[in-house]
Design an enzyme around this catalytic site. Structure first.
Site, PDB file in Angstrom:
ATOM      1  N   LYS A  53       0.842  -1.203   0.000  1.00 50.83           N
ATOM      2  CA  LYS A  53       0.000   0.000   0.000  1.00 50.83           C
ATOM      3  C   LYS A  53       0.874   1.249   0.000  1.00 50.83           C
ATOM      4  O   LYS A  53       0.616   2.207  -0.731  1.00 50.83           O
ATOM      5  CB  LYS A  53      -0.924  -0.006   1.229  1.00 50.83           C
ATOM      6  CG  LYS A  53      -2.046  -1.038   1.115  1.00 50.83           C
ATOM      7  CD  LYS A  53      -2.841  -1.177   2.406  1.00 50.83           C
ATOM      8  CE  LYS A  53      -3.851  -2.312   2.292  1.00 50.83           C
ATOM      9  NZ  LYS A  53      -4.590  -2.586   3.534  1.00 50.83           N
ATOM     10  N   GLN A  97      -4.295  -1.357   9.700  1.00 50.12           N
ATOM     11  CA  GLN A  97      -4.288  -2.699   9.095  1.00 50.12           C
ATOM     12  C   GLN A  97      -4.907  -3.718  10.057  1.00 50.12           C
ATOM     13  O   GLN A  97      -4.501  -3.825  11.207  1.00 50.12           O
ATOM     14  CB  GLN A  97      -2.832  -3.079   8.747  1.00 50.12           C
ATOM     15  CG  GLN A  97      -2.689  -4.385   7.986  1.00 50.12           C
ATOM     16  CD  GLN A  97      -3.306  -4.335   6.583  1.00 50.12           C
ATOM     17  OE1 GLN A  97      -3.222  -3.331   5.883  1.00 50.12           O
ATOM     18  NE2 GLN A  97      -3.958  -5.414   6.187  1.00 50.12           N
ATOM     19  N   ASP A 120     -10.855   3.249   4.298  1.00 50.82           N
ATOM     20  CA  ASP A 120     -11.243   1.836   4.186  1.00 50.82           C
ATOM     21  C   ASP A 120     -12.764   1.690   4.092  1.00 50.82           C
ATOM     22  O   ASP A 120     -13.266   0.608   3.772  1.00 50.82           O
ATOM     23  CB  ASP A 120     -10.746   1.051   5.412  1.00 50.82           C
ATOM     24  CG  ASP A 120      -9.418   0.355   5.157  1.00 50.82           C
ATOM     25  OD1 ASP A 120      -9.121   0.055   3.985  1.00 50.82           O
ATOM     26  OD2 ASP A 120      -8.683   0.104   6.137  1.00 50.82           O
TER      27      ASP A 120
END
Ligand code: NAD
Length: 287
Positions: A53, A97, A120
């Protein structure tokens, strides 16, 4: 042979275009979009995802700020970091994460990120807006699936779509996106009766289960479009999807490979979400 839906190639194109869009907007705002990436502990799979990422951010002109916290970090310390990042104007998007170690409250963490920085798309506000069909930050994997279907001109309106897997990050948001596209949607899970029979109704079958090569031709109507979200390792350690690719490809009209399908699109959508968050926070629009 079916159409191979090449997520990797499409994601690469999207990322290149995004790099140009960011460059152009930067000349208006004088600043680059910023993404904060928090990792707790050093799980090897999470480290790979985080590194990918961050690399993708750098390649398209998004500044990435990495925070590696020790496995034993407390809930209070993690919440304090999120609070600081929420207030930091150069950080437009924040992602933590997952999964987090057991002593941390994942729900509280995802809900502590400001909805406008929730790239997200896991905050209840974004999930609520999505379910109402409103503009919001959409979870990246579902957004990537829709972008692939559209890029390959796969008809959605009135089509029967079956999704296997009811997770908050994939299955449920895919339902909302497909409904918005006027598909008729069914969601299946581990307690569904006659799963193969149900799946054989699908014009578009989307699998997000997490079981290597689970979906065999018995689950697939000849001519169906098959989207494989799963990332699994088989007994030989090879990365494979939920779908038994070779046998299903012989009857599907279009299919995504694993690797090289949904995965790269997820990252491309994260970058797009970060750019969208930056545009909104800077009150600018693309020319
Ligand atoms: P999850 O583990 O949260 O949920 C799995 C779902 O599958 C559950 O709803 C469960 O009911 C269903 N399921 C399990 N066994 C089943 C069975 N035998 N029959 C029918 N349904 C069954 O999963 P998740 O987080 O949505 O992830 C699913 C898969 O997708 C995993 O392999 C994950 O690694 C992968 N994934 C990939 C991406 C990507 O970018 N490509 C992103 C997220 C998740």
């Amino acid at each position: 042979m079916p159409i191979l839906i090449k997520g990797k190639e499409l994601a690469q194109e999207l990322r290149e275009t995004l790099g140009k869009r960011i460059e152009k907007t930067k000349s208006q705002t004088g600043s680059a979009p910023g993404l904060a990436v928090i990792q707790v502990g050093s799980d090897p799979a999470s480290s790979i995802y985080v590194r990918n990422k961050q690399k993708a951010c750098q390649a398209c002109g998004i500044k990435s700020y990495g925070y590696e916290l020790p496995e034993e970090v407390s809930q209070a310390e993690l919440m304090e970091l999120i609070d600081t990042l929420n207030q930091d104007a150069k950080v437009n998007g924040i992602l933590c994460q997952l999964p987090l170690p057991d002593h941390l409250d994942e729900f509280a963490v995802t809900q502590a990120i400001l909805p406008e920085k929730d790239v997200d798309g896991f905050h209840a506000v974004n999930i609520g807006l999505l379910s109402m069909g409103r503009d919001c930050l959409v979870p990246c994997t579902p957004a990537g699936i829709l972008a692939m279907l559209k890029a390959y001109d796969i008809p959605l309106k009135g089509q029967r779509c079956v999704i296997i897997g009811r997770s908050n990050i994939v299955g449920k948001p895919v339902v909302q996106l497909m409904l918005k596209e006027h598909a008729t949607v069914t969601i299946a899970h581990s307690r569904t009766r006659d799963l193969p029979g149900l799946c054989r109704n699908a014009d578009i079958l989307i699998s997000a289960i997490g079981k290597a090569r689970f979906v065999s031709p018995e689950y697939v109507k000849p001519g169906a479009v098959v989207i494989d979200v799963g990332i699994n390792r088989d007994d030989a350690g090879k990365v494979v999807g939920d779908v038994d690719f070779t046998s299903v490809a012989s009857i599907a009209s279009a299919i995504t490979p694993v690797p090289g399908g949904v995965g790269p699109m997820t990252i491309a959508m994260l970058l797009e979400n970060t750019f969208q968050a930056y545009l909104k926070q800077n009150n600018v629009s693309e020319e």
